[in-house]
Design a protein around this motif. Structure first.
Motif, PDB file in Angstrom:
ATOM      1  N   SER A 189      40.799  20.823  44.754  1.00  0.00           N
ATOM      2  CA  SER A 189      40.292  19.759  43.903  1.00  0.00           C
ATOM      3  C   SER A 189      41.320  18.643  43.756  1.00  0.00           C
ATOM      4  CB  SER A 189      39.949  20.311  42.512  1.00  0.00           C
ATOM      5  OG  SER A 189      39.597  19.263  41.627  1.00  0.00           O
ATOM      6  N   ASP A 193      43.080  21.089  36.150  1.00  0.00           N
ATOM      7  CA  ASP A 193      42.061  21.641  35.256  1.00  0.00           C
ATOM      8  C   ASP A 193      41.758  20.711  34.087  1.00  0.00           C
ATOM      9  OD1 ASP A 193      41.829  23.817  36.845  1.00  0.00           O
ATOM     10  OD2 ASP A 193      42.973  25.180  35.571  1.00  0.00           O
ATOM     11  N   GLU A 195      42.181  17.469  33.851  1.00  0.00           N
ATOM     12  CA  GLU A 195      41.466  16.277  34.308  1.00  0.00           C
ATOM     13  C   GLU A 195      40.010  16.594  34.615  1.00  0.00           C
ATOM     14  OE1 GLU A 195      45.260  13.984  36.449  1.00  0.00           O
ATOM     15  OE2 GLU A 195      43.974  15.361  37.581  1.00  0.00           O
ATOM     16  N   TRP A 196      39.764  17.785  35.192  1.00  0.00           N
ATOM     17  CA  TRP A 196      38.387  18.169  35.529  1.00  0.00           C
ATOM     18  C   TRP A 196      37.543  18.286  34.270  1.00  0.00           C
ATOM     19  CZ3 TRP A 196      34.788  21.898  34.518  1.00  0.00           C
ATOM     20  CH2 TRP A 196      33.707  22.002  35.413  1.00  0.00           C
ATOM     21  N   TRP A 197      38.080  18.956  33.241  1.00  0.00           N
ATOM     22  CA  TRP A 197      37.334  19.113  32.000  1.00  0.00           C
ATOM     23  C   TRP A 197      37.100  17.771  31.318  1.00  0.00           C
ATOM     24  CZ3 TRP A 197      34.586  23.143  30.808  1.00  0.00           C
ATOM     25  CH2 TRP A 197      34.915  24.391  31.354  1.00  0.00           C
ATOM     26  N   GLU A 198      38.119  16.901  31.333  1.00  0.00           N
ATOM     27  CA  GLU A 198      37.944  15.587  30.714  1.00  0.00           C
ATOM     28  C   GLU A 198      36.886  14.769  31.444  1.00  0.00           C
ATOM     29  OE1 GLU A 198      41.837  13.952  30.786  1.00  0.00           O
ATOM     30  OE2 GLU A 198      42.538  15.068  29.012  1.00  0.00           O
ATOM     31  N   ALA A 199      36.871  14.870  32.779  1.00  0.00           N
ATOM     32  CA  ALA A 199      35.891  14.114  33.558  1.00  0.00           C
ATOM     33  C   ALA A 199      34.470  14.604  33.307  1.00  0.00           C
ATOM     34  CB  ALA A 199      36.228  14.207  35.046  1.00  0.00           C
ATOM     35  N   ASN A 200      34.328  15.893  33.045  1.00  0.00           N
ATOM     36  CA  ASN A 200      32.998  16.471  32.847  1.00  0.00           C
ATOM     37  C   ASN A 200      32.609  16.616  31.381  1.00  0.00           C
ATOM     38  OD1 ASN A 200      31.844  17.482  35.626  1.00  0.00           O
ATOM     39  ND2 ASN A 200      34.044  17.901  35.680  1.00  0.00           N
ATOM     40  N   ALA A 201      33.487  16.197  30.488  1.00  0.00           N
ATOM     41  CA  ALA A 201      33.218  16.352  29.051  1.00  0.00           C
ATOM     42  C   ALA A 201      31.924  15.663  28.602  1.00  0.00           C
ATOM     43  CB  ALA A 201      34.410  15.842  28.247  1.00  0.00           C
ATOM     44  N   LEU A 203      29.111  15.089  30.220  1.00  0.00           N
ATOM     45  CA  LEU A 203      27.963  15.876  30.654  1.00  0.00           C
ATOM     46  C   LEU A 203      27.859  17.169  29.853  1.00  0.00           C
ATOM     47  CD1 LEU A 203      25.623  16.584  32.534  1.00  0.00           C
ATOM     48  CD2 LEU A 203      27.306  17.465  34.175  1.00  0.00           C
ATOM     49  N   LEU A 204      29.001  17.836  29.679  1.00  0.00           N
ATOM     50  CA  LEU A 204      28.990  19.093  28.940  1.00  0.00           C
ATOM     51  C   LEU A 204      28.539  18.880  27.499  1.00  0.00           C
ATOM     52  CD1 LEU A 204      32.328  20.620  30.288  1.00  0.00           C
ATOM     53  CD2 LEU A 204      30.005  21.336  30.857  1.00  0.00           C
ATOM     54  N   SER A 229      42.785  25.004  29.912  1.00  0.00           N
ATOM     55  CA  SER A 229      41.726  25.195  30.910  1.00  0.00           C
ATOM     56  C   SER A 229      40.873  26.374  30.462  1.00  0.00           C
ATOM     57  CB  SER A 229      42.300  25.468  32.305  1.00  0.00           C
ATOM     58  OG  SER A 229      42.979  26.712  32.327  1.00  0.00           O
TER      59      SER A 229
END
Length: 258
Positions: A189, A193, A195-201, A203-204, A229
Motif C-alpha cells: 500500500s 495504516d 493514513e489509510w484509516w484517515e483516508a477512509n474515515a 466512508l466509514l 491501526s
C-alpha cells in the motif's frame, strides 16, 4: 495456495539425510565436477526461501544458484519435499538457545517464545510450513529437548508438558504469520495504516452507524486510537503471550495444588 508440509517426501530417504546416514555422493572419477555437499544445497535453498519465499524455491533454481545442472542436485537430495525438511531442521539446529537455568518458569517459557519468534523473523517461510508431521532430525530433537526443559519439574504430566509446548509454539507461529501479513499489507500500500484509516474515515462514518453497532464502533475506535491501526502485531504478540502464560499458571497451580 496449498500449504507446504514437512515429512511429505520419502520418509526413509529423508531420515537418512537428516541424520546424514545417507549413501555417498556419486563417484567423482567419471570426470571433473564441482564439489557439493548436502549442507551447501541446504544453505543455497535457505537463501532463496529467505529472500524470495518458498514459491521461488525449486530444485532447478537451487541448481542454478549452485552452478550445477539439476540432475547433479538430485544425487544429493531427492526432491523439494525432502529439501524442505532439511532446511527446517538446519534452521532449528542453528537457533540460539538461551540458558535459563534457575530462572522462574515464566521467564523460561518467555525465552522459548522469543527464540521461536526470532527464528520466524530470520526465516519467514518457516512460519508458513505445517509441521503436523515434524521432520525428526537432530535439529528438531535438540530443539524439543531444550524447550521441554523449560517446562520440566513444574508438576505437569509428560502429556501436559507436550501440550503446553505445542500450544506455545502454535501461538508464536500464528503471530509470526499475522505479523508477516501486516508487513505485506503495508508494503503493498502507498499509505501507512494511519493514513489509510484517515483516508477512509468519511466512508466509514457513513456506513458504520453508531446506533446500529454501538459496541463495535466504541471498542474499535478505542483500539484504533491505542494502537494506531486496527491491528498491531507487537501488541498482539505481547498480549497473547501473557494470556498463554496465565493459562499455563492455572494448569501448573492445579497440578501442584498451589
Amino acid at each position: 495456495m496449498p500449504t507446504e508440509r514437512t515429512s511429505s517426501g520419502d520418509p526413509a530417504r529423508t531420515l537418512q539425510l537428516l541424520w546424514r546416514d545417507a549413501p555417498a555422493a556419486p563417484d567423482r572419477r567419471r570426470g571433473p565436477r564441482r564439489g557439493l555437499s548436502i549442507d551447501a544445497v541446504i544453505d543455497a535453498a535457505t537463501a532463496i526461501a529467505d529472500t524470495e519465499g518458498l514459491d521461488a524455491l525449486t530444485m532447478r533454481r537451487v541448481a542454478k544458484d549452485l552452478g550445477v545442472v539439476p540432475m547433479t542436485l538430485y544425487t544429493y537430495v531427492p526432491g523439494k519435499a525432502e529439501l524442505l525438511d532439511l532446511m527446517l531442521d538446519a534452521a532449528y539446529a542453528r537457533m540460539p538457545r538461551t540458558d535459563t537455568t534457575g530462572r522462574p518458569w515464566r521467564q523460561r517459557v518467555t525465552a522459548l517464545a522469543e527464540e521461536n519468534k526470532a527464528l520466524f523473523a530470520r526465516h519467514p517461510w518457516a512460519a508458513t510450513v505445517s509441521t503436523a508431521r515434524p521432520p525428526l532430525g537432530p535439529g528438531q530433537m535438540a530443539k524439543y529437548e531444550h524447550e521441554l526443559s523449560a517446562l520440566d519439574g513444574l508438576g505437569l504430566t509428560d502429556v501436559e508438558m507436550d501440550d503446553c509446548l505445542a500450544h506455545l509454539l502454535a501461538f508464536v507461529q500464528a503471530s509470526a504469520r499475522a505479523a508477516a501479513d501486516a508487513r505485506a499489507a503495508r508494503h503493498d500500500s502507498p499509505m501507512n495504516d494511519q493514513e489509510w484509516w484517515e483516508a477512509n474515515a468519511p466512508l466509514l462514518a457513513r456506513v458504520l452507524d453508531e446506533k446500529t453497532y454501538p459496541t463495535a464502533v466504541r471498542v474499535g475506535a478505542a483500539a484504533g486510537a491505542a494502537h494506531g491501526s486496527a491491528y498491531d502485531p507487537d501488541h498482539a504478540y505481547a498480549f497473547g503471550l501473557e494470556r498463554v502464560l496465565d493459562a499455563f499458571a492455572a494448569l501448573i497451580d492445579r497440578g501442584t495444588g498451589g
